[in-house]
Structure formats: structure tokens, C-alpha cells
Motif scaffolding. Sequence first.
Motif, PDB file in Angstrom:
ATOM      1  N   LEU A 165     -11.341  -2.193  41.142  1.00 19.24           N
ATOM      2  CA  LEU A 165     -12.746  -1.868  40.883  1.00 19.24           C
ATOM      3  C   LEU A 165     -13.678  -2.568  41.866  1.00 19.24           C
ATOM      4  CD1 LEU A 165     -14.593  -1.687  37.541  1.00 19.24           C
ATOM      5  CD2 LEU A 165     -15.101  -3.611  39.023  1.00 19.24           C
TER       6      LEU A 165
ATOM      7  N   ASN B 133     -10.469 -11.539  34.704  1.00 19.60           N
ATOM      8  CA  ASN B 133      -9.710 -10.497  33.993  1.00 19.60           C
ATOM      9  C   ASN B 133      -9.802  -9.171  34.722  1.00 19.60           C
ATOM     10  OD1 ASN B 133      -8.991 -12.282  32.026  1.00 19.60           O
ATOM     11  ND2 ASN B 133     -10.746 -11.791  30.739  1.00 19.60           N
TER      12      ASN B 133
ATOM     13  N   ASN C 221      -8.900  -5.219  33.943  1.00 13.47           N
ATOM     14  CA  ASN C 221      -8.479  -4.321  32.872  1.00 13.47           C
ATOM     15  C   ASN C 221      -8.223  -5.043  31.550  1.00 13.47           C
ATOM     16  OD1 ASN C 221      -8.347  -1.457  33.569  1.00 13.47           O
ATOM     17  ND2 ASN C 221      -7.126  -2.155  35.276  1.00 13.47           N
ATOM     18  N   LEU C 222      -9.053  -6.013  31.255  1.00 16.18           N
ATOM     19  CA  LEU C 222      -8.917  -6.754  29.998  1.00 16.18           C
ATOM     20  C   LEU C 222     -10.278  -7.334  29.642  1.00 16.18           C
ATOM     21  CD1 LEU C 222      -6.862  -8.076  27.890  1.00 16.18           C
ATOM     22  CD2 LEU C 222      -7.089 -10.117  29.330  1.00 16.18           C
ATOM     23  N   ASP C 223     -10.713  -7.115  28.425  1.00 19.19           N
ATOM     24  CA  ASP C 223     -12.001  -7.639  28.000  1.00 19.19           C
ATOM     25  C   ASP C 223     -11.796  -8.689  26.926  1.00 19.19           C
ATOM     26  OD1 ASP C 223     -14.853  -7.756  27.747  1.00 19.19           O
ATOM     27  OD2 ASP C 223     -14.637  -6.637  25.879  1.00 19.19           O
TER      28      ASP C 223
ATOM     29  N   ARG D 238     -20.219 -14.211  29.450  1.00 21.28           N
ATOM     30  CA  ARG D 238     -20.033 -12.955  30.181  1.00 21.28           C
ATOM     31  C   ARG D 238     -21.192 -11.989  29.882  1.00 21.28           C
ATOM     32  NH1 ARG D 238     -16.988  -9.874  34.141  1.00 21.28           N
ATOM     33  NH2 ARG D 238     -16.873  -7.757  33.367  1.00 21.28           N
TER      34      ARG D 238
ATOM     35  N   HIS E  20     -13.407   3.498  34.674  1.00 17.71           N
ATOM     36  CA  HIS E  20     -12.262   3.118  35.506  1.00 17.71           C
ATOM     37  C   HIS E  20     -10.987   2.848  34.726  1.00 17.71           C
ATOM     38  CE1 HIS E  20     -14.552   2.465  39.290  1.00 17.71           C
ATOM     39  NE2 HIS E  20     -15.538   2.179  38.456  1.00 17.71           N
TER      40      HIS E  20
ATOM     41  N   ASN F  22     -11.267   8.651  43.873  1.00 19.73           N
ATOM     42  CA  ASN F  22     -11.529   7.470  44.705  1.00 19.73           C
ATOM     43  C   ASN F  22     -11.144   7.699  46.164  1.00 19.73           C
ATOM     44  OD1 ASN F  22     -10.719   4.811  42.288  1.00 19.73           O
ATOM     45  ND2 ASN F  22     -12.584   5.951  42.674  1.00 19.73           N
TER      46      ASN F  22
ATOM     47  N   TYR G  59       1.164  -2.651  32.361  1.00 20.40           N
ATOM     48  CA  TYR G  59       1.067  -1.205  32.578  1.00 20.40           C
ATOM     49  C   TYR G  59       1.424  -0.807  34.010  1.00 20.40           C
ATOM     50  CZ  TYR G  59      -3.429  -0.784  35.104  1.00 20.40           C
ATOM     51  OH  TYR G  59      -4.409  -0.814  36.057  1.00 20.40           O
TER      52      TYR G  59
ATOM     53  N   GLU H  72      -2.764   4.236  34.944  1.00 17.93           N
ATOM     54  CA  GLU H  72      -3.466   3.788  36.153  1.00 17.93           C
ATOM     55  C   GLU H  72      -4.514   4.839  36.496  1.00 17.93           C
ATOM     56  OE1 GLU H  72      -4.463   1.170  37.869  1.00 17.93           O
ATOM     57  OE2 GLU H  72      -2.522   0.660  38.749  1.00 17.93           O
ATOM     58  N   ALA H  73      -5.784   4.481  36.318  1.00 14.70           N
ATOM     59  CA  ALA H  73      -6.842   5.486  36.466  1.00 14.70           C
ATOM     60  C   ALA H  73      -6.745   6.203  37.814  1.00 14.70           C
ATOM     61  CB  ALA H  73      -8.203   4.832  36.296  1.00 14.70           C
ATOM     62  N   SER H  74      -6.640   5.437  38.875  1.00 17.79           N
ATOM     63  CA  SER H  74      -6.491   6.063  40.189  1.00 17.79           C
ATOM     64  C   SER H  74      -5.468   5.301  41.024  1.00 17.79           C
ATOM     65  CB  SER H  74      -7.851   6.068  40.918  1.00 17.79           C
ATOM     66  OG  SER H  74      -7.669   6.271  42.301  1.00 17.79           O
ATOM     67  N   GLY H  75      -5.751   4.012  41.220  1.00 15.65           N
ATOM     68  CA  GLY H  75      -5.040   3.276  42.252  1.00 15.65           C
ATOM     69  C   GLY H  75      -5.727   3.604  43.561  1.00 15.65           C
TER      70      GLY H  75
HETATM   71  C1  26M Z   1     -13.789  -7.236  31.538  1.00 15.10           C
HETATM   72  C2  26M Z   1     -14.233  -8.297  30.815  1.00 15.10           C
HETATM   73  C3  26M Z   1     -14.262  -9.567  31.351  1.00 15.10           C
HETATM   74  C4  26M Z   1     -13.864  -9.741  32.649  1.00 15.10           C
HETATM   75  C5  26M Z   1     -13.417  -8.692  33.391  1.00 15.10           C
HETATM   76  C6  26M Z   1     -13.386  -7.429  32.847  1.00 15.10           C
HETATM   77  C7  26M Z   1     -12.907  -6.297  33.628  1.00 15.10           C
HETATM   78  C8  26M Z   1     -12.869  -6.388  35.016  1.00 15.10           C
HETATM   79  C9  26M Z   1     -12.419  -5.353  35.772  1.00 15.10           C
HETATM   80  C10 26M Z   1     -12.488  -5.137  33.035  1.00 15.10           C
HETATM   81  C11 26M Z   1     -12.026  -4.089  33.803  1.00 15.10           C
HETATM   82  C12 26M Z   1     -12.004  -4.193  35.158  1.00 15.10           C
HETATM   83  O1  26M Z   1     -11.595  -3.236  35.970  1.00 15.10           O
HETATM   84  C13 26M Z   1     -11.021  -2.065  35.565  1.00 15.10           C
HETATM   85  C14 26M Z   1     -10.386  -1.638  36.827  1.00 15.10           C
HETATM   86  O2  26M Z   1     -10.281  -2.413  37.770  1.00 15.10           O
HETATM   87  N1  26M Z   1      -9.959  -0.421  36.927  1.00 15.10           N
HETATM   88  C15 26M Z   1      -9.339   0.022  38.165  1.00 15.10           C
HETATM   89  O3  26M Z   1     -10.321   0.706  38.901  1.00 15.10           O
HETATM   90  C16 26M Z   1      -9.816   1.145  40.159  1.00 15.10           C
HETATM   91  C17 26M Z   1     -10.969   1.757  40.915  1.00 15.10           C
HETATM   92  O4  26M Z   1     -11.421   2.906  40.285  1.00 15.10           O
HETATM   93  C18 26M Z   1      -8.674   2.117  39.945  1.00 15.10           C
HETATM   94  O5  26M Z   1      -8.168   2.471  41.204  1.00 15.10           O
HETATM   95  C19 26M Z   1      -7.572   1.469  39.104  1.00 15.10           C
HETATM   96  O6  26M Z   1      -6.581   2.415  38.807  1.00 15.10           O
HETATM   97  C20 26M Z   1      -8.169   0.924  37.826  1.00 15.10           C
HETATM   98  O7  26M Z   1      -7.203   0.170  37.111  1.00 15.10           O
END
Ligand code: 26M
Length: 822
Positions: free
Chosen positions: A125, A276, A278-280, A286, A363, A471, A561, A663-666
Motif C-alpha cells: 500500500l 502492521n 493488513n492487520l488492524d 493510531r 486494498h 495497480n 495468507y 491478495e488484493a493485487s500484489g
Molecule cells: C492498520 C492498522 C494499524 C496499522 C496498520 C494498518 C494497515 C496498514 C496497511 C492496514 C492495512 C494496510 O495495508 C493493506 C495493504 O497493504 N494492502 C495491499 O495493498 C497493495 C496495494 O494495493 C496490494 O498490492 C496488496 O495485495 C494488498 O495486500
Amino acid sequence: AWTKHQVKGFTDADGFEKEVVRHVETSLARSLFNCDEGAAYSAAALAFRDRLITEWNKTQQRQTFSDTKRVYYLSLEFLMGRAFDNAILNLGLKDVAKEGLTELGFRIEDIIEQEHDAALGNGGLGRLAACFLDSLASLDYPAWGYGLRYRYGIFKQEIINGYQVEVPDYWLDFNPWEFPRHDVTVDIQFYGSVRKSQDENGKSVAHWEGGEIVTAVAYDVPIPGYATPSTNNLRLWSSKASSGEFDFQKFNNGEYESSVADQQRAETISAVLYPNDNLDRGKELRLKQQYFWVAASLHDIVRRFKKSKRQWSEFPDQVAIQLNDTHPTLAIVELQRILVDIEGLEWDAAWNIVTSTFGYTNHTVLPEALEKWPVGLFQHLLPRHLQIIYDINLFFLQSVEKKFPGDRDLLTRVSIIEESQPKMVRMAFLAIVGSHKVNGVAELHSDLIQTTIFRDFVSIFGADKFTNVTNGITPRRWLHQANPRLSELIASKAGGHDFLKDLTLLNKIEEYAGDKEFKKEWAEIKYANKVRLARYIKQTLDVTVNPAALFDVQVKRIHEYKRQQLNIFGVIHRYLTLKAMSPEERKKQQPRVSIFGGKAAPGYWMAKQIIHLINNVGAVVNKDADIGDLLKVIFLEDYNVSKAEMIIPASDLSEHISTAGTEASGTSNMKFVLNGGLIIGTCDGANIEITREIGQENIFLFGTLSEDVEELRHQHTYGSHNVDSNLTKVFEAIQNGTFGEPNDFGAMVAAVRDHGDYYLVSDDFQSYIDTQNMVDTEYRNQDEWVTKCIRSVARMGFFSSDRCINEYAEGIWNVEPLAVKN
Ligand code: 26M
């Protein structure tokens, strides 16, 4: 056409050298005799920074005077990596820099290495946001990024005894790429209470009063476009104690300690990036970060709009705001608050403006990543915002009731407030309701959000509100910068470097996919990149790897995952198979180096176990004399953007093996293929579109399809679940102590064997092994392999972030490039 000669400043090596010397002697106050590589980097960076400033100012003036619509990209993460190499390439002055530095007695590669990565992001992201900034500038869009200036970026990873240890990443000691704007500040309020009163017309007005005030200070970072003078702005906010009367009173009362404590509390807001991915984990700090950044950014945007003296109804014609995930969703509420409480607009008029302004990008579909905040926390921290959220929800639910009368279940399902214990604010639902477009990041992912997590919203708002923007990645950093020799080889056949601005021009190299001379040069470049990585592995891990072996790479955040456990179980299976062979049989096998890299969230225990297992397997396999060069297992410490630039061009095969639908996109999948590597992967995210573009004969797909995942999970839980027989042997080896203390990995084995195998590791194991064996066979036919690589690269044009940004501009933002007039 724009050329570098039209801009002010040095244009040749001589001029550059003079500037470097001047900066060493004045800006750094050092003597030339005492100029080490660190000082040379600093001075060279300052010299190029000067070059950027003029164009940056001009670009900003042009944007202000032309009065066109601007895009604001709100992201809590910008994973920028290094700026120096990127700046000199985008300016078209790398040769000048190289020549100048050589004459001063330095190698440009060593100077580039001096720079600390700007690592203000977790993974995909954050890096996507960085690629978008590069494309926005390169395509001349009037656009700003808004983010937080963390004092500490993503932690540095050390591996100690096979375990991940986190070390703070303090990166701001010397950062020539940022400009503090001590005159651009916004006071941000927290806590307090809401008082309602009536204005002169009898209308009820809300006043949010009292509470803590923290000051946001702007730091600006220039974003140079490639082969254009356009230089956009990334504005990062830093928090400091407000210098209001409050503090002075404390000083005057002799409360020195508590006043210093206030200061530290304020500075904590922008102190650290949450690690984090992909984890909240809903932490108050925050939410404070989110509001602090969103409120400062909106204040800035509104202030700029107000200078234009337009009607509020014209706001969406001047401003498009894109929400990078739900992290900035409060911006929707904050704009509504500004318009209603401060500017005195009617609710409906304000809400029209708000929803026309925002777009929201999702995402992830992972439930553990979907943001929710306890209502009580909101009430405490942002009392007025909670009221506005309740009103937004009320009007929204009324409209749903009107469209679907009597459907109580529907109302419960779509309510922005989850009626749980405690009650929660569902940020994704708020983002959908407050935006005019919602997009996913690859076709499969966009389909999935419309049919699963956001399905009710498709029936409420109609399918037009939901869209896909697959993406992309910037070919400047991920080809030209990371793999200069390949970029030059391509340029020699594609009619110069235009492909870096229009990546579809890569198709010109397809006719050379059978050309002997071209293929030889292609293979030589790949080999040289592998030699470089092998040298790095030797230096850092003291393991010797054979550059002629197949380099098999999986580098990305560690997550169940993403299934690094599938990969390492496959490696163990390979090891056991090799061990069982006779020496003669072994000689016929394809040598491989399995390379891993990536960080685990510090609180993600299972991910850390996976890292531990990989390291333990490496410790056993790498010193096994029976195995020798046939198999090496490497875990590269502290994977980040600058290491990606070295690792990706050195890969023969990369792994993108997530459980289908997760995996949304990678985006690294795109980077690997663009650098002439093949992929082993599941039918997930952008892998599917990559296959469509490059042809299924050029990719190694395996495993369960996304539509079958639910059924399999159901069977694991409610039916029988037999673990794959080869995987059982892998588990036996782990449990008889082949790779260290078996108890260390008990939970990893149990997750598959006893706890429902949520990520379908066992279901996909055999097809993974079979497909890896096919890879071995195909790799031995190097001639055909290289042809596949060339064809794949030739067909990757679609995955440029330029294409992606043009889609956002046309389909979501309704903005146009601001052409530069000479
Ligand atoms: C949430 C709470 C506290 C701290 C961090 C988060 C948090 C940070 C990043 C939650 C989600 C986050 O990202 C989701 C993410 O990275 N998704 C990815 O996005 C990429 C760009 O679109 C995709 O290519 C990936 O497949 C996807 O996993």
C-alpha cells in the motif's frame, strides 16, 4: 519537447562538480580533503536538490495561476526508498553525476548507497502511493500527496539466532529532500465537548470546545517527474506542542516538568509508523494520528480553495481527494464539519460537496484488516465527529429504508455503527457512503468486494459507484533505476527510452524474442544481476551460492495468507527428496537457491515462527555436504525498497502464492516480470491479469481457485480433512527435530493439521510441488526460458502506474494534465 537544457543550473559534469565542492565547503562546512563518501553524498544531494527547487516552485506557481482542479492523495504511508538516484535519473543527469563524482574520486554506486531509505510505509500500500506520486508528476497532473512525517519509519529487521528482532529506524539525521515550512502550521484539537447554540436565524449550531491542542508543521518533499519539468509536492505533517497561552501559563506557574511532558505527548503523534500490514489493532494513538493528519491536510486544502474566492458548490470542481484505504476516512467527517459548523452550509448542500469530492480505494478483503473504532473512543477523542457520523448514518439508513422498506436485516448489516459490544464505527462503510467512487486494485479483487464485503452497498448505490483500477508500478524506478543494463538493452531495440513514458512500447522487443544476439545479451544481464546478489549474500550471510543456479525468490511482508509456509514446506520436501536420491540421481537435478525476505509485524507471532523455520532450514540445508549447490536457503535481513531494487532484477522465478482471493493485487509480481523473471503463482490478485497479458504459457499457475475456497474451508471444519501425504512427511521431519527444536514449530504444523488449514496449504501442496518440478524442467531449457522472459517483458506495458493514474484521472478524479508551456 522538454529537455534538461531548458532548466536553470548546471548541465555538465564541470558545473556539477563546482556545486558539490561549494556544498562541501559551505553547507557542510568541511574541507575537501576531509570529504568521505557520506559527505560526498550529502553535497551531491544538495546540488541536485537546488536543481529541483526552481522547477518545483515554477510547477506550484503554474498550478496556482492556472486554477485547474487538483488531486490530493491522502495516504498514511509513502514508501519512497531512496531519492537521489531517482532524482538524477528523472532529471536526465545521471551521466553528468557519474562523470562528476568519478572526477572527484568516487564511484556513483557507492555514493547512492550512502542514502538512508525513506521507509514511511509497511509494504504494498505504501509503495503504491510512492509509484503514484512518480506517475502523477511524470504525467504532469497537478497533484499533492499528504502524509505524516514519522520520526521512525518501519523498523529495521535483524535476524538473531534465526529470530526477527526489531530495531528503531531513525532516519531524519540528515535529510536533504525535505523542506520544513515553519510558517505553514495548523492547530489541531482533540477531546473536549460539544456545545449547541442558536445562531441569529434560530438555526442550531455546534461548537466543539476545549481539549488538547497540537500543532501540525508542514514538511515538503519535491517529487520530480521523469523527463518533464513538473515537480509536485508531498506534504508531510509533523506534530509539536502548540505554543498557545496554555503552555506559557504553565511555565509562568513553574510547572516546567509538566510543560515538557505536554511537549513530548504532542510529539508522540507523528513519532512512529505503525508496523502492521493488513492487520488492524485499534490503538488510540493510531486514531489520533489519523485525525491529526486528516485535519491538517483538509485545513490546508480548504485554505487553498478559499483563496480562489469561489462558491462552495465549486469545491468538487477544484478538488479531488483520494483515500488510500480507510485510514483517512475521517476526512469525510472533517470536511462535513468544516462546511456545516464553521462555514454555515446546510447539511444537504455540504454532503453533496463532500461525496462529490472523495474517492475511496480498498486494498484488502481480510476481515482482520478492516478498520473499526469503538464508539466510546470516538466519543472521548472526537465528540463532534461522532455526532456527525451518527447523523450521516441516520440519513443513510433512512435512504436505505426508503429504497428497501422493512428490511431490518439489511439496515443492521449496512449500518456504519456496528451494534456489537462495544459498539464500533465501521470505517469502510463510512468511506463508501461518503465517496462517489469506490475501487478495488485488481479485477478479481474488485469483483470480490462487490460480491462479498460490500455487496449490500452495490444494491443500495448501484454498480456504477464501484469500479476497478488495476495497480501499476513505475517503470522509472522498477526498470530504469533498478536494472539499468536491461533498460539500455531494451532502449537499443525499442527506439530509445520512450518506453519509460509509454510502457506499451515494450512490445517492440517481442520480435527479438528469438534473436540469438539479443538473447545472449539478455541472459548476460540476468547473470550479472545474479552475481551481484550472490556477492551480497556472501558478504552479509557468509553463504556461497552459485549464480548459475535457479534463483527462486519470495520477498514480501510475512503473512499466513501470503503462504511463505507453503514455500518453506516445499523447500523441505525438496531437501528430503534430494537426500533420498543416489549421488548419480542427484547430479541430474536442477540446482536452486531459495531466497526469502520480509518483515513480520512485531505482534504477529505465527509470522515470526515462519521466519524462524526458514532460518533453521537454511542452517541445516546450507551446510549439508550431500546437497552442496543443489539447494541453498537464504533469508535476507531487512527487506526494503533499496534491497528490492537489487533483489528483483536477480530473480529467475518469484513466488506469488497467496491463498486464492486473499491478495488484493500484489505489485511485486509486476516488478519481477518486468525485470525478466518468471512467476510461480496462484490465480489471485493481479497474477490473473498478468497471465492474460503475457500468456498462460509464460507463467506457472497452480492451486485452488478463489471460487472454491469457501467450500474447502467448510469441508475442513465440518467434514474430513486429510493432510497431503508429502506434506505429512515434511511435518514428520520437522517433528523429529531435523530443523531444531520441534516444539518451536508445533503451532505451524497444527494450523494445517488440526485447526482447519484456513489458508489451504495442504490442499495446494501437491499441485505446488508438481508445478515447481515443471519449473526445474523448463529452466534446463535455457534457450526457451529466455524467450519466455523476453516475450513476457514485451507484454507488460499494461502494468505501468502511468496507465493506472490515467484511469483514476479519467474515471474518478475528472482531472487533466497541466501541460507545460515553453
Ligand atoms: C492498520 C492498522 C494499524 C496499522 C496498520 C494498518 C494497515 C496498514 C496497511 C492496514 C492495512 C494496510 O495495508 C493493506 C495493504 O497493504 N494492502 C495491499 O495493498 C497493495 C496495494 O494495493 C496490494 O498490492 C496488496 O495485495 C494488498 O495486500
